[in-house]
Design a protein around this motif. Structure first.
Motif, PDB file in Angstrom:
ATOM      1  N   PHE A 136       0.801  -1.220   0.000  1.00 12.85           N
ATOM      2  CA  PHE A 136       0.000   0.000   0.000  1.00 12.85           C
ATOM      3  C   PHE A 136       0.838   1.276   0.000  1.00 12.85           C
ATOM      4  CE2 PHE A 136      -3.342  -2.720   2.191  1.00 12.85           C
ATOM      5  CZ  PHE A 136      -4.150  -2.788   1.062  1.00 12.85           C
ATOM      6  N   ASP A 137       2.152   1.148   0.009  1.00 13.89           N
ATOM      7  CA  ASP A 137       3.005   2.340   0.084  1.00 13.89           C
ATOM      8  C   ASP A 137       2.662   3.309  -1.048  1.00 13.89           C
ATOM      9  OD1 ASP A 137       5.702   3.840  -0.707  1.00 13.89           O
ATOM     10  OD2 ASP A 137       5.783   3.311   1.421  1.00 13.89           O
ATOM     11  N   PRO A 138       2.457   4.601  -0.725  1.00 13.57           N
ATOM     12  CA  PRO A 138       2.031   5.555  -1.766  1.00 13.57           C
ATOM     13  C   PRO A 138       3.101   5.855  -2.806  1.00 13.57           C
ATOM     14  CG  PRO A 138       2.472   6.695   0.304  1.00 13.57           C
ATOM     15  CD  PRO A 138       2.533   5.233   0.608  1.00 13.57           C
ATOM     16  N   ASN A 139       4.367   5.590  -2.503  1.00 13.86           N
ATOM     17  CA  ASN A 139       5.448   5.962  -3.428  1.00 13.86           C
ATOM     18  C   ASN A 139       5.919   4.797  -4.297  1.00 13.86           C
ATOM     19  OD1 ASN A 139       5.582   8.671  -2.428  1.00 13.86           O
ATOM     20  ND2 ASN A 139       6.680   7.888  -0.635  1.00 13.86           N
ATOM     21  N   TYR A 140       6.136   3.625  -3.681  1.00 11.65           N
ATOM     22  CA  TYR A 140       6.674   2.508  -4.444  1.00 11.65           C
ATOM     23  C   TYR A 140       5.885   1.224  -4.207  1.00 11.65           C
ATOM     24  CZ  TYR A 140       8.943   1.730   0.084  1.00 11.65           C
ATOM     25  OH  TYR A 140       9.193   1.575   1.429  1.00 11.65           O
ATOM     26  N   GLY A 141       4.651   1.344  -3.730  1.00  8.17           N
ATOM     27  CA  GLY A 141       3.834   0.163  -3.460  1.00  8.17           C
ATOM     28  C   GLY A 141       3.345  -0.511  -4.735  1.00  8.17           C
ATOM     29  N   LEU A 142       3.027  -1.789  -4.597  1.00  4.79           N
ATOM     30  CA  LEU A 142       2.589  -2.587  -5.736  1.00  4.79           C
ATOM     31  C   LEU A 142       1.292  -2.050  -6.341  1.00  4.79           C
ATOM     32  CD1 LEU A 142       2.954  -5.174  -7.463  1.00  4.79           C
ATOM     33  CD2 LEU A 142       1.621  -6.387  -5.727  1.00  4.79           C
ATOM     34  N   ILE A 185      -1.451   1.724 -15.720  1.00  2.00           N
ATOM     35  CA  ILE A 185      -2.647   1.794 -16.568  1.00  2.00           C
ATOM     36  C   ILE A 185      -3.166   3.229 -16.672  1.00  2.00           C
ATOM     37  CG2 ILE A 185      -3.318  -0.588 -16.115  1.00  2.00           C
ATOM     38  CD1 ILE A 185      -5.341   0.413 -14.084  1.00  2.00           C
ATOM     39  N   GLY A 186      -2.332   4.190 -16.249  1.00  2.00           N
ATOM     40  CA  GLY A 186      -2.661   5.591 -16.446  1.00  2.00           C
ATOM     41  C   GLY A 186      -3.570   6.205 -15.412  1.00  2.00           C
ATOM     42  N   LEU A 187      -3.718   5.568 -14.241  1.00  2.00           N
ATOM     43  CA  LEU A 187      -4.561   6.107 -13.178  1.00  2.00           C
ATOM     44  C   LEU A 187      -3.697   6.783 -12.121  1.00  2.00           C
ATOM     45  CD1 LEU A 187      -7.139   3.190 -12.732  1.00  2.00           C
ATOM     46  CD2 LEU A 187      -7.459   5.354 -13.944  1.00  2.00           C
ATOM     47  N   PRO A 188      -4.247   7.730 -11.365  1.00  5.51           N
ATOM     48  CA  PRO A 188      -3.452   8.418 -10.334  1.00  5.51           C
ATOM     49  C   PRO A 188      -3.168   7.508  -9.142  1.00  5.51           C
ATOM     50  CG  PRO A 188      -5.742   9.132 -10.243  1.00  5.51           C
ATOM     51  CD  PRO A 188      -5.622   8.281 -11.473  1.00  5.51           C
ATOM     52  N   GLN A 189      -2.081   7.804  -8.471  1.00  7.10           N
ATOM     53  CA  GLN A 189      -1.725   7.050  -7.269  1.00  7.10           C
ATOM     54  C   GLN A 189      -2.644   7.443  -6.113  1.00  7.10           C
ATOM     55  OE1 GLN A 189       2.444   7.710  -6.517  1.00  7.10           O
ATOM     56  NE2 GLN A 189       3.082   6.280  -8.098  1.00  7.10           N
ATOM     57  N   LEU A 190      -2.820   6.507  -5.181  1.00  4.65           N
ATOM     58  CA  LEU A 190      -3.719   6.727  -4.055  1.00  4.65           C
ATOM     59  C   LEU A 190      -2.975   6.502  -2.739  1.00  4.65           C
ATOM     60  CD1 LEU A 190      -6.854   4.768  -5.380  1.00  4.65           C
ATOM     61  CD2 LEU A 190      -6.485   7.239  -5.436  1.00  4.65           C
ATOM     62  N   GLY A 191      -3.394   7.234  -1.715  1.00  5.07           N
ATOM     63  CA  GLY A 191      -2.832   7.028  -0.377  1.00  5.07           C
ATOM     64  C   GLY A 191      -3.684   6.041   0.389  1.00  5.07           C
ATOM     65  N   TRP A 192      -3.450   4.764   0.143  1.00  6.19           N
ATOM     66  CA  TRP A 192      -4.348   3.711   0.628  1.00  6.19           C
ATOM     67  C   TRP A 192      -4.550   3.763   2.131  1.00  6.19           C
ATOM     68  CZ3 TRP A 192      -7.025   1.031  -2.872  1.00  6.19           C
ATOM     69  CH2 TRP A 192      -6.541   1.006  -4.184  1.00  6.19           C
ATOM     70  N   LEU A 193      -3.477   3.806   2.886  1.00  7.65           N
ATOM     71  CA  LEU A 193      -3.576   3.780   4.348  1.00  7.65           C
ATOM     72  C   LEU A 193      -3.544   5.171   4.955  1.00  7.65           C
ATOM     73  CD1 LEU A 193      -1.224   0.751   5.118  1.00  7.65           C
ATOM     74  CD2 LEU A 193      -3.720   0.757   4.981  1.00  7.65           C
ATOM     75  N   ARG A 194      -3.373   6.198   4.133  1.00  6.43           N
ATOM     76  CA  ARG A 194      -3.296   7.570   4.637  1.00  6.43           C
ATOM     77  C   ARG A 194      -4.573   8.356   4.381  1.00  6.43           C
ATOM     78  NH1 ARG A 194       2.862   9.261   2.705  1.00  6.43           N
ATOM     79  NH2 ARG A 194       3.937   7.499   3.721  1.00  6.43           N
ATOM     80  N   SER A 195      -5.450   7.815   3.574  1.00 10.45           N
ATOM     81  CA  SER A 195      -6.708   8.496   3.251  1.00 10.45           C
ATOM     82  C   SER A 195      -7.816   8.013   4.180  1.00 10.45           C
ATOM     83  CB  SER A 195      -7.099   8.222   1.798  1.00 10.45           C
ATOM     84  OG  SER A 195      -8.432   8.622   1.554  1.00 10.45           O
ATOM     85  N   PRO A 196      -8.549   8.902   4.841  1.00 16.45           N
ATOM     86  CA  PRO A 196      -9.666   8.482   5.700  1.00 16.45           C
ATOM     87  C   PRO A 196     -10.734   7.693   4.944  1.00 16.45           C
ATOM     88  CG  PRO A 196      -9.089  10.774   6.133  1.00 16.45           C
ATOM     89  CD  PRO A 196      -8.325  10.364   4.904  1.00 16.45           C
TER      90      PRO A 196
END
Length: 268
Positions: free
Chosen positions: A105-111, A119-130
């Motif tokens: 889930f790492d926002p910078n280098y996570g899988l 696939i051209g989608l923006p990165q997400l802050g999986w564990l940092r987003s409420p």
């Protein structure tokens, strides 16, 4: 084990902060639960996780079990391989699971973000987003526990005589009708066991959200067990923590009893 259980029940009727003399306050701690926004938030998060365990995890486990049992996995060696594969996450230390998914889930280098970027989608802050933290914890819970639940279903499927499926096929029933009218009714005891177990263990959820997010961000993954831990072992409010613990037990027992009652009604 009986002494701490009964002593916690006694403490739940006292104001017992720190190491001072407890003061009897009756149902004061339980009334406070109904007015505590953090407790209500923890109850909401835990309930959402429980519903996901019942309505997402359990069906996926059933589908996996039926798939392994069916013609999709034709060879016995493959069936044994999948059983072992599904069981491995359950016996893996939750600390290891949390460390692994922190990397995923790492926002910078996570899988996951690497896949989204590819696939051209923006990165997400999986564990940092409420908004995404609790769904992320639910995904980890599904990955961890779907295997053991699929094995429960596999055990139930193996106890269904093949003659019943053969008789249904002779009568012209396809695989879908056989599943809904033969397999599923005979799996009701196993389904009940899986659902009740998922309910009880979900209301005790602690390790995964605690290790992944610590209950954050902004209490988005705060569960009843984490709130109990914070209250009892960080704030040293033993009386209120005991009330939280007993509320968890009562909620889980009430829901499990309702499920048992509905099951018996459906059996009539």
């Amino acid at each position: 084990m009986l002494y701490p259980i009964l002593d916690a029940l006694r403490l739940s009727f006292f104001e017992a902060g720190g190491f001072g003399t407890p003061e009897f306050i009756g149902l004061g701690n339980y009334r406070q639960l109904l007015e505590d926004p953090r407790y209500l938030k923890a109850l909401e998060n835990t309930t959402i996780y429980t519903l996901a365990s019942i309505f997402i995890l359990s069906p996926i486990a059933l589908i996996l079990a039926v798939t392994i049992r069916s013609f999709v996995v034709p060879w016995a060696t493959f069936k044994s391989f999948y059983r072992l594969t599904f069981f491995l996450p359950f016996i893996t230390s939750l600390v290891v699971v949390a460390l692994m998914f922190n990397v995923v889930f790492d926002p910078n280098y996570g899988l996951l973000n690497a896949f989204l970027t590819s696939i051209g989608l923006p990165q997400l802050g999986w564990l940092r987003s409420p908004d995404l933290a609790l769904p992320s914890v639910i995904m980890v819970g599904i990955w961890t526990y779907v295997g053991i639940n699929s094995l429960y279903f596999l055990a139930g499927l193996q106890n269904i005589p093949d003659e019943l499926h053969e008789a249904a096929a002779v009568d012209g029933a396809g695989r879908v009708k056989t599943f809904f009218y033969v397999t599923l009714p005979l799996l009701k005891p196993v389904i009940l066991f899986v659902v009740v177990q998922a309910t009880i263990f979900s209301y005790q959820l602690f390790e995964l959200p605690f290790l992944l997010t610590g209950g954050g961000p902004s209490d988005a993954t705060l569960t009843l067990a984490i709130y109990l831990y914070e209250t009892g072992f960080r704030q040293f409010d033993r009386g209120y923590a005991s009330a939280i613990g007993y509320s968890m037990a009562l909620i889980a027992i009430a829901i499990a009893a309702t499920q048992l009652y509905l099951y018996r009604r459906l059996e009539r």
